[in-house]
Design a protein around this motif. Structure first.
Motif, PDB file in Angstrom:
ATOM      1  N   HIS A 167      32.177  68.241  15.418  1.00  0.00           N
ATOM      2  CA  HIS A 167      31.777  69.120  16.515  1.00  0.00           C
ATOM      3  C   HIS A 167      30.244  69.123  16.668  1.00  0.00           C
ATOM      4  CE1 HIS A 167      32.593  73.218  18.685  1.00  0.00           C
ATOM      5  NE2 HIS A 167      31.970  72.344  19.440  1.00  0.00           N
ATOM      6  N   CYS A 168      29.550  69.201  15.523  1.00  0.00           N
ATOM      7  CA  CYS A 168      28.076  69.198  15.566  1.00  0.00           C
ATOM      8  C   CYS A 168      27.549  67.877  16.113  1.00  0.00           C
ATOM      9  CB  CYS A 168      27.518  69.459  14.170  1.00  0.00           C
ATOM     10  SG  CYS A 168      27.840  71.119  13.534  1.00  0.00           S
ATOM     11  N   ARG A 169      28.211  66.789  15.728  1.00  0.00           N
ATOM     12  CA  ARG A 169      27.770  65.470  16.205  1.00  0.00           C
ATOM     13  C   ARG A 169      27.938  65.367  17.714  1.00  0.00           C
ATOM     14  NH1 ARG A 169      26.072  62.114  18.505  1.00  0.00           N
ATOM     15  NH2 ARG A 169      26.184  59.831  18.296  1.00  0.00           N
ATOM     16  N   LYS A 170      29.037  65.866  18.240  1.00  0.00           N
ATOM     17  CA  LYS A 170      29.239  65.844  19.686  1.00  0.00           C
ATOM     18  C   LYS A 170      28.187  66.688  20.405  1.00  0.00           C
ATOM     19  CE  LYS A 170      34.281  65.063  19.779  1.00  0.00           C
ATOM     20  NZ  LYS A 170      34.277  63.929  20.719  1.00  0.00           N
ATOM     21  N   THR A 171      27.905  67.870  19.839  1.00  0.00           N
ATOM     22  CA  THR A 171      26.940  68.771  20.466  1.00  0.00           C
ATOM     23  C   THR A 171      25.532  68.183  20.449  1.00  0.00           C
ATOM     24  OG1 THR A 171      28.301  70.604  19.639  1.00  0.00           O
ATOM     25  CG2 THR A 171      26.133  71.166  20.521  1.00  0.00           C
ATOM     26  N   LEU A 172      25.225  67.356  19.453  1.00  0.00           N
ATOM     27  CA  LEU A 172      23.896  66.752  19.337  1.00  0.00           C
ATOM     28  C   LEU A 172      23.554  65.892  20.551  1.00  0.00           C
ATOM     29  CD1 LEU A 172      21.434  66.417  17.441  1.00  0.00           C
ATOM     30  CD2 LEU A 172      22.591  64.431  16.455  1.00  0.00           C
ATOM     31  N   GLN A 173      24.587  65.418  21.250  1.00  0.00           N
ATOM     32  CA  GLN A 173      24.344  64.606  22.439  1.00  0.00           C
ATOM     33  C   GLN A 173      23.583  65.381  23.519  1.00  0.00           C
ATOM     34  OE1 GLN A 173      27.962  61.652  23.143  1.00  0.00           O
ATOM     35  NE2 GLN A 173      28.713  63.664  22.536  1.00  0.00           N
ATOM     36  N   ALA A 174      23.627  66.709  23.456  1.00  0.00           N
ATOM     37  CA  ALA A 174      22.968  67.538  24.466  1.00  0.00           C
ATOM     38  C   ALA A 174      21.444  67.460  24.362  1.00  0.00           C
ATOM     39  CB  ALA A 174      23.422  68.996  24.338  1.00  0.00           C
ATOM     40  N   VAL A 175      20.927  67.019  23.212  1.00  0.00           N
ATOM     41  CA  VAL A 175      19.465  66.940  23.052  1.00  0.00           C
ATOM     42  C   VAL A 175      19.026  65.507  22.773  1.00  0.00           C
ATOM     43  CG1 VAL A 175      19.270  69.323  22.267  1.00  0.00           C
ATOM     44  CG2 VAL A 175      19.632  67.519  20.584  1.00  0.00           C
ATOM     45  N   GLU A 176      19.917  64.558  22.948  1.00  0.00           N
ATOM     46  CA  GLU A 176      19.585  63.160  22.679  1.00  0.00           C
ATOM     47  C   GLU A 176      18.493  62.671  23.637  1.00  0.00           C
ATOM     48  OE1 GLU A 176      21.974  58.915  22.879  1.00  0.00           O
ATOM     49  OE2 GLU A 176      23.010  60.682  22.105  1.00  0.00           O
ATOM     50  N   ASN A 177      17.472  62.016  23.073  1.00  0.00           N
ATOM     51  CA  ASN A 177      16.356  61.449  23.856  1.00  0.00           C
ATOM     52  C   ASN A 177      15.617  62.500  24.675  1.00  0.00           C
ATOM     53  OD1 ASN A 177      17.001  58.809  22.927  1.00  0.00           O
ATOM     54  ND2 ASN A 177      18.560  58.611  24.525  1.00  0.00           N
ATOM     55  N   THR A 178      15.479  63.699  24.109  1.00  0.00           N
ATOM     56  CA  THR A 178      14.709  64.772  24.758  1.00  0.00           C
ATOM     57  C   THR A 178      13.779  65.407  23.722  1.00  0.00           C
ATOM     58  OG1 THR A 178      16.196  66.629  24.251  1.00  0.00           O
ATOM     59  CG2 THR A 178      16.753  65.272  26.175  1.00  0.00           C
ATOM     60  N   ASP A 179      12.948  66.347  24.184  1.00  0.00           N
ATOM     61  CA  ASP A 179      12.086  67.118  23.285  1.00  0.00           C
ATOM     62  C   ASP A 179      12.733  68.431  22.870  1.00  0.00           C
ATOM     63  OD1 ASP A 179      10.062  65.202  23.350  1.00  0.00           O
ATOM     64  OD2 ASP A 179       9.169  66.072  25.167  1.00  0.00           O
ATOM     65  N   ARG A 180      13.996  68.616  23.216  1.00  0.00           N
ATOM     66  CA  ARG A 180      14.686  69.852  22.862  1.00  0.00           C
ATOM     67  C   ARG A 180      15.320  69.752  21.472  1.00  0.00           C
ATOM     68  NH1 ARG A 180      16.227  68.712  28.202  1.00  0.00           N
ATOM     69  NH2 ARG A 180      18.251  67.927  27.500  1.00  0.00           N
ATOM     70  N   TYR A 181      15.711  70.909  20.947  1.00  0.00           N
ATOM     71  CA  TYR A 181      16.348  70.988  19.638  1.00  0.00           C
ATOM     72  C   TYR A 181      17.694  71.691  19.757  1.00  0.00           C
ATOM     73  CZ  TYR A 181      11.385  70.848  18.158  1.00  0.00           C
ATOM     74  OH  TYR A 181      10.062  70.549  18.001  1.00  0.00           O
ATOM     75  N   LEU A 182      18.628  71.308  18.893  1.00  0.00           N
ATOM     76  CA  LEU A 182      19.735  72.205  18.583  1.00  0.00           C
ATOM     77  C   LEU A 182      19.227  73.171  17.526  1.00  0.00           C
ATOM     78  CD1 LEU A 182      22.954  69.990  18.258  1.00  0.00           C
ATOM     79  CD2 LEU A 182      22.315  71.512  20.131  1.00  0.00           C
ATOM     80  N   ILE A 183      19.548  74.440  17.647  1.00  0.00           N
ATOM     81  CA  ILE A 183      19.072  75.454  16.711  1.00  0.00           C
ATOM     82  C   ILE A 183      20.230  75.893  15.822  1.00  0.00           C
ATOM     83  CG2 ILE A 183      18.048  77.739  16.445  1.00  0.00           C
ATOM     84  CD1 ILE A 183      16.137  75.699  17.576  1.00  0.00           C
ATOM     85  N   SER A 184      19.985  75.903  14.511  1.00  0.00           N
ATOM     86  CA  SER A 184      20.998  76.328  13.554  1.00  0.00           C
ATOM     87  C   SER A 184      20.402  77.379  12.623  1.00  0.00           C
ATOM     88  CB  SER A 184      21.493  75.132  12.732  1.00  0.00           C
ATOM     89  OG  SER A 184      22.337  75.561  11.675  1.00  0.00           O
ATOM     90  N   ASP A 185      21.261  78.320  12.185  1.00  0.00           N
ATOM     91  CA  ASP A 185      20.859  79.312  11.188  1.00  0.00           C
ATOM     92  C   ASP A 185      21.331  78.911   9.798  1.00  0.00           C
ATOM     93  OD1 ASP A 185      23.566  79.672  11.383  1.00  0.00           O
ATOM     94  OD2 ASP A 185      23.479  81.807  11.888  1.00  0.00           O
TER      95      ASP A 185
END
Length: 471
Positions: free
Chosen positions: A232-250
């Motif tokens: 699930h995390c790997r799929k979600t990582l596509q949302a920030v691929e090749n961008t300056d954005r981050y996925l945020i995790s606690d």
């Protein structure tokens, strides 16, 4: 002879040396380890350097010998008391004293491409505490255990260093769990999505500081992907691929997508395909690849090239430019995972080399010409570069007579460079293999070749430090 001088205790020390050297070699590249030790307060100092790591450092160690003796003469404490870093050039050191073991100082190599000395220092610290533990009880029960633990200490060393740094920045009251974070980074890095390796960034933020994150999109609490659900995390990582954005995790879930400045104590994992990097507050901690954490920053190690240029007759300005532009081409070739050869021609009048010449040499100080050179490096044959940093030709054929240092396991590109540099003066060849190693070759000799060290022997009697430094 005291109990500490028996073969049992000597074997305990060499087992730790062996395990430490093996573990660091897998983490940072081939690594030697040495130890200076005093077994009892009134006993002499010994040096255990089975692979000659400390050769050449005798003058500095001779100056430090008195301070080592002063450490033993002072009142020793039951808890481990760290000693000052001896600061030997090219080495990482850690040591100290306690009542169980009056003095020990561990040394290992500081590799040019190391991300951070921190994890290695934590590794040496653990070796020191393990040796104290061995000396405080029956070492026969711990001999092999200490060696095995030190061989696989990489993730623990990274975790210990991260905890130390985050405690300095945030205090002891932190809730981000480091082991699950590191496990998630490795797990995601090995999870492909439709055959593609992961790309993008995940920022692991201290939970109480999430309110300071500039969220662009946040996920409802009950629908946040769990960090243990790697797919699930790997799929979600596509949302920030090749961008300056981050996925945020606690550290437990993915809370959303953000950009901008991150709170202090944030761990950022940057996924770059089948490898990546781990940073903490902009400090590069380590890299990862193939399911393992590594010390390398993944930049080409061109120290030998820098030294060869320094010893040549080129001017300082020419030396700086050549090194800068050569490094750019090598990095691009490694990123694209193709092999190439660069011939640096340091002659005043460049040699004629068979290949595709250019009517007008390309000035590599121009960014567009560097891009062209990087593309031409993919063509079979070598790039021919003058000492004034101009590209004279490409697809050049390197020939010459057979030389003793040839290695058929390295392929035609490597051996041709050996032959060519043996035949021609003022030539340096840089060979980039498709599987990432970089070789610097001059006078028919690979300057980057590593020596084969002798294995650690359990039977050798360590010399006295006083005798060794006066040899």
């Amino acid at each position: 002879m005291t109990m500490m001088h028996t073969s049992q205790w000597r074997r305990s020390i060499y087992n730790i040396l062996d395990g430490l050297s093996d573990g660091l070699s897998h983490f940072a590249g081939a690594s030697r380890v040495a130890l200076i030790i005093c077994l009892e307060r009134n006993e002499p100092f010994y040096i255990l350097d089975p692979q000659n790591l400390l050769d050449g450092h005798q003058p500095r160690l001779k100056d430090l010998f008195k301070s080592f003796q002063d450490t033993v003469s002072h009142n020793l404490r039951s808890e481990f008391d760290p000693a000052n870093d001896p600061q030997l050039t090219g080495l990482i050191a850690y040591g100290g004293s306690c009542t169980t073991l009056p003095f020990q100082m561990w040394f290992t190599e500081e590799h040019p491409d190391i991300c951070s000395k921190g994890p290695t220092l934590r590794w040496l610290e653990y070796a020191a505490t393990q040796l104290c533990a061995d000396f405080s009880q029956d070492a026969g029960l711990r001999n092999d255990t200490s060696s095995y633990v030190l061989q696989g200490y990489a993730q623990h060393a990274i975790r210990d260093y991260i905890i130390d740094k985050r405690s300095e920045a945030l205090g002891m009251d932190t809730y981000l769990r480091i082991y699950p974070t590191l496990n998630a980074i490795l797990g995601i890095s090995n999870t492909r999505e439709e055959g593609a390796w992961p790309r993008g960034k995940i920022a692991f933020v201290e939970p109480r500081l999430l309110q300071h994150v500039q969220f662009l999109a946040s996920f409802p609490r009950m629908e946040q992907p769990l960090l243990v659900n790697l797919r699930h995390c790997r799929k979600t990582l596509q949302a920030v691929e090749n961008t300056d954005r981050y996925l945020i995790s606690d550290g437990c879930t993915l809370a959303g997508i953000a950009a901008g400045e991150l709170p202090p104590g944030t761990i950022v994992a940057t996924f770059e395909g089948n490898h990546g990097l781990v940073t903490l507050d902009d400090e590069l901690i380590c890299s990862f690849a193939s399911g393992n954490f590594l010390a390398t920053n993944r930049r080409p190690n061109l120290v030998q090239l820098e030294e060869a240029l320094f010893e040549s007759t080129v001017t300082p300005e020419q030396r700086h430019s050549l090194f800068q532009y050569t490094t750019r081409v090598v990095i691009r070739a490694r990123e694209r995972k193709h092999g190439c050869t660069l011939v640096l021609d340091l002659n005043t009048i460049p040699r004629n080399i068979a290949g595709q010449t250019l009517q007008t040499p390309l000035d590599l100080s121009l960014p567009e010409n560097i891009d062209i050179a990087c593309s031409l490096a993919k063509v079979d044959g070598a790039l021919h570069i003058s000492k004034t940093s101009t590209l004279l030709g490409f697809a050049c054929l390197l020939d010459g007579r057979a030389v003793p240092g040839e290695n058929r396991a390295r392929g035609a590109r490597f051996n041709s460079a050996l032959r060519f540099t043996a035949l021609h003066k003022n030539i340096i060849a840089i060979v980039v293999s498709s599987d990432r190693p970089v070789s610097v070759i001059q006078h028919g000799v690979e300057l980057t070749a590593q020596c084969s060290w002798k294995p650690i022997s359990y039977n050798c009697t360590p010399p006295l430090l006083s005798d060794w430094i006066n040899e």
